[in-house]
Each structure stands twice: as C-alpha cells, then as structure tokens.
Design a protein around this motif. Structure first.
Motif, PDB file in Angstrom:
ATOM      1  N   ASN A 328      35.745  -9.490 -30.785  1.00  0.00           N
ATOM      2  CA  ASN A 328      37.165  -9.219 -31.125  1.00  0.00           C
ATOM      3  C   ASN A 328      37.198  -9.701 -32.538  1.00  0.00           C
ATOM      4  OD1 ASN A 328      38.130  -8.551 -28.837  1.00  0.00           O
ATOM      5  ND2 ASN A 328      38.674 -10.424 -28.174  1.00  0.00           N
ATOM      6  N   ASN A 329      36.270 -10.113 -33.180  1.00  0.00           N
ATOM      7  CA  ASN A 329      36.388 -10.632 -34.635  1.00  0.00           C
ATOM      8  C   ASN A 329      35.085 -10.074 -35.373  1.00  0.00           C
ATOM      9  OD1 ASN A 329      34.541 -12.659 -33.845  1.00  0.00           O
ATOM     10  ND2 ASN A 329      36.281 -14.143 -34.241  1.00  0.00           N
ATOM     11  N   ILE A 330      34.634  -8.956 -34.704  1.00  0.00           N
ATOM     12  CA  ILE A 330      33.637  -8.104 -35.425  1.00  0.00           C
ATOM     13  C   ILE A 330      34.240  -6.608 -36.119  1.00  0.00           C
ATOM     14  CG2 ILE A 330      31.442  -6.795 -35.368  1.00  0.00           C
ATOM     15  CD1 ILE A 330      30.753  -8.798 -33.010  1.00  0.00           C
ATOM     16  N   VAL A 331      34.140  -6.515 -37.438  1.00  0.00           N
ATOM     17  CA  VAL A 331      34.864  -5.522 -37.937  1.00  0.00           C
ATOM     18  C   VAL A 331      33.970  -4.581 -38.486  1.00  0.00           C
ATOM     19  CG1 VAL A 331      36.466  -4.739 -39.639  1.00  0.00           C
ATOM     20  CG2 VAL A 331      36.894  -7.043 -38.822  1.00  0.00           C
ATOM     21  N   GLY A 332      34.020  -3.196 -38.299  1.00  0.00           N
ATOM     22  CA  GLY A 332      33.239  -1.981 -38.778  1.00  0.00           C
ATOM     23  C   GLY A 332      33.718  -1.303 -39.626  1.00  0.00           C
ATOM     24  N   LYS A 333      32.931  -1.214 -40.755  1.00  0.00           N
ATOM     25  CA  LYS A 333      33.300  -0.365 -42.081  1.00  0.00           C
ATOM     26  C   LYS A 333      32.129   0.483 -42.351  1.00  0.00           C
ATOM     27  CE  LYS A 333      37.374  -2.776 -42.395  1.00  0.00           C
ATOM     28  NZ  LYS A 333      38.318  -1.931 -42.392  1.00  0.00           N
ATOM     29  N   THR A 334      32.631   1.583 -43.087  1.00  0.00           N
ATOM     30  CA  THR A 334      31.485   2.639 -43.773  1.00  0.00           C
ATOM     31  C   THR A 334      31.618   2.725 -45.038  1.00  0.00           C
ATOM     32  OG1 THR A 334      31.378   3.705 -41.429  1.00  0.00           O
ATOM     33  CG2 THR A 334      30.239   4.910 -43.197  1.00  0.00           C
ATOM     34  N   ILE A 335      30.826   2.580 -45.702  1.00  0.00           N
ATOM     35  CA  ILE A 335      31.091   3.000 -47.298  1.00  0.00           C
ATOM     36  C   ILE A 335      31.707   4.396 -47.525  1.00  0.00           C
ATOM     37  CG2 ILE A 335      29.274   1.209 -47.936  1.00  0.00           C
ATOM     38  CD1 ILE A 335      27.517   3.794 -48.678  1.00  0.00           C
ATOM     39  N   PRO A 336      32.365   4.499 -48.587  1.00  0.00           N
ATOM     40  CA  PRO A 336      32.908   5.844 -48.884  1.00  0.00           C
ATOM     41  C   PRO A 336      31.780   6.962 -49.359  1.00  0.00           C
ATOM     42  CG  PRO A 336      33.470   4.376 -50.618  1.00  0.00           C
ATOM     43  CD  PRO A 336      32.942   3.533 -49.541  1.00  0.00           C
ATOM     44  N   VAL A 337      31.527   7.772 -48.456  1.00  0.00           N
ATOM     45  CA  VAL A 337      30.676   8.983 -48.784  1.00  0.00           C
ATOM     46  C   VAL A 337      31.321  10.228 -48.299  1.00  0.00           C
ATOM     47  CG1 VAL A 337      28.211   9.803 -48.454  1.00  0.00           C
ATOM     48  CG2 VAL A 337      28.679   7.199 -48.050  1.00  0.00           C
ATOM     49  N   ALA A 338      31.194  11.225 -49.255  1.00  0.00           N
ATOM     50  CA  ALA A 338      31.505  12.630 -48.925  1.00  0.00           C
ATOM     51  C   ALA A 338      30.611  13.286 -47.871  1.00  0.00           C
ATOM     52  CB  ALA A 338      31.665  13.632 -50.215  1.00  0.00           C
ATOM     53  N   ASP A 339      31.121  14.330 -47.415  1.00  0.00           N
ATOM     54  CA  ASP A 339      30.391  14.860 -46.321  1.00  0.00           C
ATOM     55  C   ASP A 339      29.095  15.679 -46.769  1.00  0.00           C
ATOM     56  OD1 ASP A 339      32.135  14.377 -44.687  1.00  0.00           O
ATOM     57  OD2 ASP A 339      33.253  16.520 -44.486  1.00  0.00           O
ATOM     58  N   ASP A 340      28.988  15.832 -48.112  1.00  0.00           N
ATOM     59  CA  ASP A 340      27.907  16.428 -48.681  1.00  0.00           C
ATOM     60  C   ASP A 340      26.853  15.025 -49.332  1.00  0.00           C
ATOM     61  OD1 ASP A 340      28.861  15.269 -50.855  1.00  0.00           O
ATOM     62  OD2 ASP A 340      29.013  17.115 -52.048  1.00  0.00           O
ATOM     63  N   GLY A 341      27.047  14.028 -48.802  1.00  0.00           N
ATOM     64  CA  GLY A 341      26.301  12.879 -49.081  1.00  0.00           C
ATOM     65  C   GLY A 341      26.406  12.290 -50.465  1.00  0.00           C
ATOM     66  N   THR A 342      27.373  12.583 -51.292  1.00  0.00           N
ATOM     67  CA  THR A 342      27.539  12.188 -52.594  1.00  0.00           C
ATOM     68  C   THR A 342      28.511  10.864 -52.437  1.00  0.00           C
ATOM     69  OG1 THR A 342      29.411  13.830 -52.976  1.00  0.00           O
ATOM     70  CG2 THR A 342      27.093  14.512 -53.886  1.00  0.00           C
ATOM     71  N   ALA A 343      28.335   9.987 -53.365  1.00  0.00           N
ATOM     72  CA  ALA A 343      28.924   8.614 -53.391  1.00  0.00           C
ATOM     73  C   ALA A 343      29.002   8.048 -54.695  1.00  0.00           C
ATOM     74  CB  ALA A 343      28.504   7.768 -52.488  1.00  0.00           C
ATOM     75  N   SER A 344      30.260   7.667 -55.181  1.00  0.00           N
ATOM     76  CA  SER A 344      29.949   6.818 -56.492  1.00  0.00           C
ATOM     77  C   SER A 344      29.639   5.615 -56.255  1.00  0.00           C
ATOM     78  CB  SER A 344      31.416   7.006 -57.123  1.00  0.00           C
ATOM     79  OG  SER A 344      31.862   5.982 -57.978  1.00  0.00           O
ATOM     80  N   PRO A 345      28.716   4.942 -57.154  1.00  0.00           N
ATOM     81  CA  PRO A 345      28.302   3.535 -56.944  1.00  0.00           C
ATOM     82  C   PRO A 345      29.316   2.730 -57.130  1.00  0.00           C
ATOM     83  CG  PRO A 345      26.626   4.759 -58.132  1.00  0.00           C
ATOM     84  CD  PRO A 345      27.823   5.802 -58.018  1.00  0.00           C
ATOM     85  N   LYS A 346      30.276   2.850 -58.512  1.00  0.00           N
ATOM     86  CA  LYS A 346      31.466   2.209 -58.762  1.00  0.00           C
ATOM     87  C   LYS A 346      32.267   1.758 -57.672  1.00  0.00           C
ATOM     88  CE  LYS A 346      31.347   2.913 -63.684  1.00  0.00           C
ATOM     89  NZ  LYS A 346      32.198   3.233 -65.034  1.00  0.00           N
ATOM     90  N   LYS A 347      32.682   3.053 -56.990  1.00  0.00           N
ATOM     91  CA  LYS A 347      33.547   3.112 -55.816  1.00  0.00           C
ATOM     92  C   LYS A 347      32.995   2.227 -54.823  1.00  0.00           C
ATOM     93  CE  LYS A 347      36.246   7.196 -56.701  1.00  0.00           C
ATOM     94  NZ  LYS A 347      36.670   8.616 -56.344  1.00  0.00           N
ATOM     95  N   VAL A 348      31.687   2.582 -54.407  1.00  0.00           N
ATOM     96  CA  VAL A 348      30.983   1.816 -53.268  1.00  0.00           C
ATOM     97  C   VAL A 348      31.085   0.160 -53.548  1.00  0.00           C
ATOM     98  CG1 VAL A 348      28.815   1.287 -52.335  1.00  0.00           C
ATOM     99  CG2 VAL A 348      29.627   3.890 -52.758  1.00  0.00           C
ATOM    100  N   LYS A 349      31.031  -0.359 -54.813  1.00  0.00           N
ATOM    101  CA  LYS A 349      30.923  -1.637 -55.005  1.00  0.00           C
ATOM    102  C   LYS A 349      32.141  -2.040 -54.892  1.00  0.00           C
ATOM    103  CE  LYS A 349      27.217  -1.836 -58.517  1.00  0.00           C
ATOM    104  NZ  LYS A 349      26.607  -0.590 -58.311  1.00  0.00           N
ATOM    105  N   ARG A 350      33.215  -1.571 -55.485  1.00  0.00           N
ATOM    106  CA  ARG A 350      34.644  -1.985 -54.960  1.00  0.00           C
ATOM    107  C   ARG A 350      34.948  -2.110 -53.916  1.00  0.00           C
ATOM    108  NH1 ARG A 350      35.868   1.282 -59.786  1.00  0.00           N
ATOM    109  NH2 ARG A 350      36.818   3.027 -58.716  1.00  0.00           N
TER     110      ARG A 350
END
Length: 400
Positions: A328-350
């Motif tokens: 009950n206290n295990i949380v799942g998150k996924t880094i912000p990634v567009a469907d084409d696989g692109t991701a902003s390193p700055k946004k990911v770090k934040r």
C-alpha cells in the motif's frame, strides 16, 4: 486461615502432601516449560532466518560496478542524502536456463538479447516508510556518454558489452562494462545518484513468481497475445498470453508472458512498464501475506540463478530498511516521455526531484512565486505529493 486450619491434604506451605503442587503452583512449572520451548523456537527461527539471508547474501552473483559515492563526480551531487536508489534492470539473457525451462517456455538459449528492456529506479527513503518505482521506458532517446552518441535507453548496456567482448574481455568483464555505461547514462539523464545495481534475466520473473506460489492479477479486459492472433491482426510476434478478463493467479510461463506483452496494449511499451510495476507490487504483497520466512529458501534459489547485484548491496541491511514496507505504500511513476521516445533531460530531472520529495533551485523559485494560491489549491497540490498518493497501491485496480 492458620496452618492448623488447612485442609488435611495440604501441608503447612499449601502444597499437596507427598510433594504434589496444587492450583497456581501447578501452573508455574508448566508455564516455565512452555516459555522455554517458545524461546528456543524463536531462537531457532531467528537463527534459520539469519542463516538463509546470509547464505543468499554470500552466494548471489556480483558485479563490480560503479555505484554510490565512488560513482559521483563534483558536478553530480547526491540530492537525496541517506535515501537509497536501487537501479533494477531486466534483460533477455538465457544463458543459464535449464533443459526443463527451455522446453516449457519454448525458447532457445541462444535467442536472447542484451538490450535492457526493463529499467526502473526503486527509491527508498532512509526510514523505509515507502518506495517509489520510477520506470524508464526502454525506447526513451538519451545521450549516451563516452562518445556513443544518441540512442535508445536500452542500448548502452549492449553497446559497451559487445565492444568489451570484441576486445577480448570475459563475459563477467563485459557485463561490468555494460552495466557501468548504463549507470552513467541513467545518472546523467535523471540526476539521481544510483546507490545499488540489480540485474535480472529473462527467467527472473518466471522463477520468482513460481517461488512465491503465484502472483495475483486483475485484468480489465480479455487478453489474447498469441502469435496466431497477432498475425490475423496484421502484426507479428506476441508474448503468448491468453487470459480472460478478471482475477487470476499467475506464475511461471504465464507470469513471464504477462510482463513481456506489448501487442494489444493502448500505449505499447508504456503500458508494459505499468504492468511490470503492477506485477512487482502484487508480488511484494503476496510475499508479505505469506511471510518471507516461509519462502526464503525458494526466493533465494531463484535469486541465485537469475540476479546480479553490485558488490556493496547487503541484502540483510536492505531487508531491515524495508521491513515496514507494504504494497500500500509502494508508488509507481514513469518519467515524462513522448510516444516517439523524445524526452527533455531538464524536465526529467525536475520530475524525478519532485517524485522523491526533493526540489532544485528553479522549483523553489517557482514555489515561492505561487504562495498566494488559495487554500483549496494548496490542498489539491498536497494530495498529489508522493507521501499522499502512496495510500493507493499500484495493484489496487485492474490492469490493461
């Protein structure tokens, strides 16, 4: 009552004549015996648990990779102090499959892949109060250090491994090279210092699910990911999973099919990531409900055959840190990634800093500029914090 007035069968000290105790006096020796038996039993259980943990800790496979303080540089500060970040990696290594497993899974030993298709960072606060599974989709495009250019996140391990083998390195040395390049890539991309490394092969899900007696799942829809079904839909491949909507307990081959499915899911690999989070949480719940003591030997045997750890990971210390953790206290998150696989390193770090409850200077400035928001807005934001959202388990609902 004086000694003269005691019943004839009792002596002046209240004992049965002839030495037999009565009443409370009769209970005390029995209580001592029971207490001694319980104490001995507890000592045996504790000793057995310690022995099993120590046997597992001493006999799992190890990789001498760069993690923790020795892997950080001056421009990569440790943003979370005593918290732990455990990087869990899964690849399709089939080198240690048994003949029985080859037959049951209908796969060959030489048909695997070095690509790391499962990657997540398990963030555990120093007090062990919760855990956050931060998933990193395999198709995320990243800058790979050491001159390897831009590639998918599942490529660094295979690139460094293959190069090392090409230069005559042993398999163990190649694994180390692959793991180190992947660790360097993930650290640079997420901003998190990785404290420990865990690598699990194709058979890990298979063996662990069998060791704990199956993992409960709840499917939102019917699933048919068989090859013949996908061919009829104009697609190729498939995990082989074929289950009806609703609740099931899966293990072995079916568990492996569940975590590998990509076809027929609304967001493909992104939904597979969610499945893996869901599976691991449900597996943890299953172990907690049975009691890890009763599954320790089976789990240990599975880990010895399927998992590699860094040299510094002490399983006893980790178990103590996680002893109060529940599904009950295990949380799942996924880094912000567009469907084409692109991701902003700055946004990911934040994003990562926010998920683990840390903020960088830009986040603090942003927070200070919004202090005039209403109480209701503040309450709404608070409900989205990691600690608040941790009250809902990942596996509490059905999964696609």
């Amino acid at each position: 009552m004086s000694s003269q007035e005691l019943p004839p069968h009792l002596d002046p000290r209240g004992r049965h004549r002839g030495g037999r105790p009565s009443g409370l006096h009769a209970v005390r020796p029995i209580g001592r015996v029971v207490g001694s038996i319980v104490s001995i039993g507890l000592l045996l259980v504790a000793g057995y648990t310690w022995y099993q943990y120590r046997d597992l800790d001493n006999n799992v496979s190890r990789l001498d990779v760069s993690v923790g303080a020795k892997a950080r540089t001056a421009d990569e500060p440790d943003i979370d102090g005593q918290d732990q970040n455990i990087f869990v990696v899964g690849n399709d290594d089939r080198s240690n499959m048994s003949d029985k497993e080859v037959k049951e899974l209908h796969v060959g030993r030489d048909g695997g892949s070095l690509a790391t298709d499962t990657m997540m960072i398990v963030h555990v606060p120093a007090d062990g109060s919760r855990a956050t599974l931060i998933s990193l989709p395999r198709d995320t495009m990243v800058d790979v250090p050491d001159g390897y250019g831009t590639n998918k996140l599942n490529a660094p391990y295979a690139l460094a491994y293959s190069e090392a083998r090409g230069k005559g390195a042993s398999v163990a040395e190649a694994r180390k090279a692959g793991a180190n390049l992947l660790l360097k890539t993930v650290t640079k991309f997420t901003g998190l210092s990785i404290d420990h490394y865990v690598q699990i092969d194709l058979l890990g899900f298979y063996r662990l699910s069998t060791a704990i007696g199956g993992v409960p799942i709840n499917l939102c829809n019917d699933v048919d990911d068989r090859h013949k079904t996908n061919v009829a839909r104009g697609e190729d491949g498939g995990s082989g999973l074929h289950l009806s909507k609703g609740k099931h307990v899966i293990e072995g081959k079916t568990a492996l099919e569940f975590v590998r499915q990509r076809h027929g899911l609304p967001r493909g690999d992104f939904d597979r990531v969610k499945r893996q989070q869901y599976f691991l949480t449900s597996a943890f719940r299953q172990v907690a409900s049975v009691g890890i003591l009763f599954k320790l030997r089976q789990i240990g045997d599975a880990l010895k055959r399927s998992v590699y750890f860094d040299n510094d990971l002490d399983l006893l210390d980790l178990a103590r840190q996680l002893e109060n953790l529940t599904a009950n206290n295990i949380v799942g998150k996924t880094i912000p990634v567009a469907d084409d696989g692109t991701a902003s390193p700055k946004k990911v770090k934040r994003f990562v800093a926010k998920v683990i409850g840390k903020t960088d200077e830009s986040s603090k400035k942003s927070a200070s500029s919004t202090t005039s928001r209403s109480t209701s807005s503040t309450a709404s934001s608070a409900s989205k914090s990691p600690s608040a959202s941790s009250s809902t388990a990942i596996d509490s609902k059905c999964i696609n």
